[in-house]
Design a protein around this motif. Structure first.
Motif, mmCIF file in Angstrom:
data_model
loop_
_atom_site.group_PDB
_atom_site.id
_atom_site.type_symbol
_atom_site.label_atom_id
_atom_site.label_comp_id
_atom_site.label_asym_id
_atom_site.label_seq_id
_atom_site.Cartn_x
_atom_site.Cartn_y
_atom_site.Cartn_z
ATOM 1 N N ALA A 9 33.166 7.193 39.247
ATOM 2 C CA ALA A 9 34.221 6.292 38.793
ATOM 3 C C ALA A 9 35.452 6.477 39.673
ATOM 4 O O ALA A 9 35.765 7.595 40.050
ATOM 5 C CB ALA A 9 34.564 6.581 37.346
ATOM 6 N N PRO A 10 36.121 5.418 40.021
ATOM 7 C CA PRO A 10 35.788 4.054 39.634
ATOM 8 C C PRO A 10 34.532 3.569 40.362
ATOM 9 O O PRO A 10 34.230 4.018 41.464
ATOM 10 C CB PRO A 10 37.004 3.245 40.032
ATOM 11 N N TYR A 27 31.738 7.529 28.204
ATOM 12 C CA TYR A 27 32.061 8.120 29.500
ATOM 13 C C TYR A 27 33.083 9.216 29.219
ATOM 14 O O TYR A 27 33.989 9.034 28.413
ATOM 15 C CB TYR A 27 32.652 7.047 30.420
#
Length: 80
Positions: A9-10, A27
């Motif tokens: 991420a991102p 997440y």
């Protein structure tokens, strides 16, 4: 739990191990603050998220947004 799959991420789920997922996922991320940083109210900036989120810090709900491609920035009180 240590059985969580890694997520870059991102980034897009579809370009990682999660191709074909269209739904809700949990997440998590860990970060550390200095004692000085932790003693202040902070803003947690998550950038843009595709669709909806509910964001928690240390078990406390700090914000949620229902909408596509909106920047997320949530106040995190120092007591969290």
């Amino acid at each position: 739990a240590d059985d969580w799959l890694p997520l870059e991420a991102p980034g897009l789920w579809e370009k990682q191990e999660f191709a074909g997922v269209d739904g809700v996922m949990w997440y998590r991320s860990r970060f550390e603050l200095s004692q000085t940083e932790a003693s202040k109210n902070l803003i947690l900036g998550l950038g843009r998220i595709d669709d909806n989120d509910i964001t928690w810090v240390n078990g406390h709900r700090v914000g949620e947004t229902n909408g596509y491609d909106e920047v997320r920035a949530y106040k995190v009180p120092s007591e969290y």
